[in-house]
Scaffold this active site. Structure first.
Site, PDB file in Angstrom:
ATOM      1  N   ARG A 135      20.932 -11.034 -56.837  1.00 25.21           N
ATOM      2  CA  ARG A 135      20.922 -10.749 -55.400  1.00 25.21           C
ATOM      3  C   ARG A 135      21.839  -9.564 -55.077  1.00 25.21           C
ATOM      4  O   ARG A 135      21.514  -8.726 -54.231  1.00 25.21           O
ATOM      5  CB  ARG A 135      21.329 -11.995 -54.607  1.00 25.21           C
ATOM      6  CG  ARG A 135      21.132 -11.832 -53.104  1.00 25.21           C
ATOM      7  CD  ARG A 135      21.300 -13.145 -52.353  1.00 25.21           C
ATOM      8  NE  ARG A 135      22.673 -13.639 -52.401  1.00 25.21           N
ATOM      9  CZ  ARG A 135      23.057 -14.816 -51.914  1.00 25.21           C
ATOM     10  NH1 ARG A 135      22.174 -15.629 -51.337  1.00 25.21           N
ATOM     11  NH2 ARG A 135      24.310 -15.196 -51.984  1.00 25.21           N
TER      12      ARG A 135
ATOM     13  N   LYS B   4      22.770  -8.668 -48.521  1.00 27.73           N
ATOM     14  CA  LYS B   4      24.089  -9.245 -48.236  1.00 27.73           C
ATOM     15  C   LYS B   4      25.085  -8.090 -48.180  1.00 27.73           C
ATOM     16  O   LYS B   4      25.800  -7.805 -49.138  1.00 27.73           O
ATOM     17  CB  LYS B   4      24.451 -10.269 -49.314  1.00 27.73           C
ATOM     18  CG  LYS B   4      25.473 -11.288 -48.866  1.00 27.73           C
ATOM     19  CD  LYS B   4      25.430 -12.511 -49.749  1.00 27.73           C
ATOM     20  CE  LYS B   4      26.662 -13.378 -49.620  1.00 27.73           C
ATOM     21  NZ  LYS B   4      26.946 -13.883 -48.290  1.00 27.73           N
TER      22      LYS B   4
ATOM     23  N   GLU C  39      18.682 -18.640 -39.223  1.00 23.54           N
ATOM     24  CA  GLU C  39      19.656 -19.333 -40.080  1.00 23.54           C
ATOM     25  C   GLU C  39      20.910 -19.568 -39.265  1.00 23.54           C
ATOM     26  O   GLU C  39      20.854 -19.580 -38.032  1.00 23.54           O
ATOM     27  CB  GLU C  39      19.936 -18.508 -41.329  1.00 23.54           C
ATOM     28  CG  GLU C  39      20.453 -17.104 -41.049  1.00 23.54           C
ATOM     29  CD  GLU C  39      20.884 -16.333 -42.300  1.00 23.54           C
ATOM     30  OE1 GLU C  39      21.175 -16.975 -43.320  1.00 23.54           O
ATOM     31  OE2 GLU C  39      20.941 -15.099 -42.229  1.00 23.54           O
TER      32      GLU C  39
END
Ligand code: PXG
Length: 293
Positions: free
Chosen positions: A53, A152, A185
């Site tokens: 990721r 991220k 989220e």
């Protein structure tokens, strides 16, 4: 206790001496990416997934990390080993590096790699026993076409403002919607509901981080015979859900018992949550990359 050692660009520094330049574009522009990883019982949980990721996030930003994914994994393992910890919280940060004043990344010849290893501050046990109350934040998650939340990145301002909104209300987490009013989220966790026995979580393309805990919970749920769906839902679907819970590396899985003042079912953590939480605990203790062998 061993002194905390922090990796920065090939060297290990004690905590007080660990610093980067004020010209680092991570500081000046939030130009960088990060990961939050945990180690349990001498094993790093989902190391490969976190590194993958991290490299995905960097690729989206055309940020050359400068070392291979395998080297990064080795550096993370070595950083934990040097800190002599068996249970740890690991923060990997990669910034664009030191450059000129001005956003142009071409002035940054080399990325800055930081690996912080520390113990984790666990949430109070009562969160897990009794469940959390959450509200919906008025701060939206980033648009997927602006800064996709799959990345991220070091830009967490929407989430920080959402978090502060929760704090002002005396709460620990908040639900974040996307610009079309669908649930995306939470400020630092993914969200699940149980709807007529089906486990549901928002599609990532609605504007969520593809949480590694989320994916693990989905896998465990499927393996235990539960029907699992990625879906679209609004706040109102949450109000009517049988169960609500959140997942994240730090929180693991935490039940939600009140949403925008509406009590979820009987106001107690539900049976599906409890079963998945127990299985997740088992899973984290028996999986991971060994640090000391
Ligand atoms: N959504 C967001 C926006 C996150 O930042 C998660 C979901 C959960 O993903 P994982 O892969 O952890 O299951 C996150 C990640 C911290 C901290 O130090 C934690 C996160 C982000 C920023 C800080 O507590 N969680």
């Amino acid at each position: 206790m061993a002194e905390r050692l922090i990796y920065i660009d090939g060297e290990y520094f004690p905590k007080e001496k660990a610093s980067v330049s004020v010209f680092d574009h991570g500081l000046l522009y939030g130009d960088g990416v990060f990961e939050g990883i945990r180690a349990y019982n001498g094993k790093i949980f989902k190391l490969e997934e976190h590194v993958e990721r991290l490299y995905f996030s960097a690729k989206c930003l055309m940020l050359d990390i400068g070392v291979s994914a395998q080297e990064m994994s080795n550096l993370i393992v070595e950083s934990v080993r040097r800190n002599e910890l068996h249970d740890a919280y690991i923060r990997v940060v990669v910034t664009r590096g030191k450059g000129d004043l001005g956003i142009d990344p071409r002035s940054c010849p080399k990325a800055t790699i930081i690996i912080i290893v520390d113990t984790i501050k666990l949430y109070p046990q009562e969160f897990y026993d009794n469940g959390l109350e959450v509200i919906t934040s008025s701060n939206r998650r980033n648009s997927v076409e602006a800064l996709n939340p799959k990345i991220k990145s070091l830009n967490y301002l929407n989430n920080i403002m959402a978090k502060m909104e929760g704090t002002r209300a005396g709460l620990h987490e908040v639900i974040m919607l996307n610009e079309n009013n669908y649930v995306a989220e939470c400020s630092a966790d993914n969200i699940f509901i149980v709807d007529k026995g089906i486990l549901k979580t928002p599609y990532i393309h609605l504007g969520a981080l593809e949480g590694i805990t989320r994916n693990t919970i989905m896998q465990i749920a499927k393996e235990s015979g539960l029907k699992v769906e990625e879906s679209t839902f609004t706040r109102f679907d949450i109000y009517g859900a049988e169960e609500v819970f959140l997942t994240g590396t730090a929180a693991e899985a935490v039940p939600v018992i009140k949403v925008d003042g509406r009590i979820v079912s009987d106001g107690k953590p539900g049976p599906i949550f409890k079963d998945l939480r127990d299985k997740y605990k088992e899973y984290i203790n028996s999986n991971g990359t060994s640090i000391y062998t």
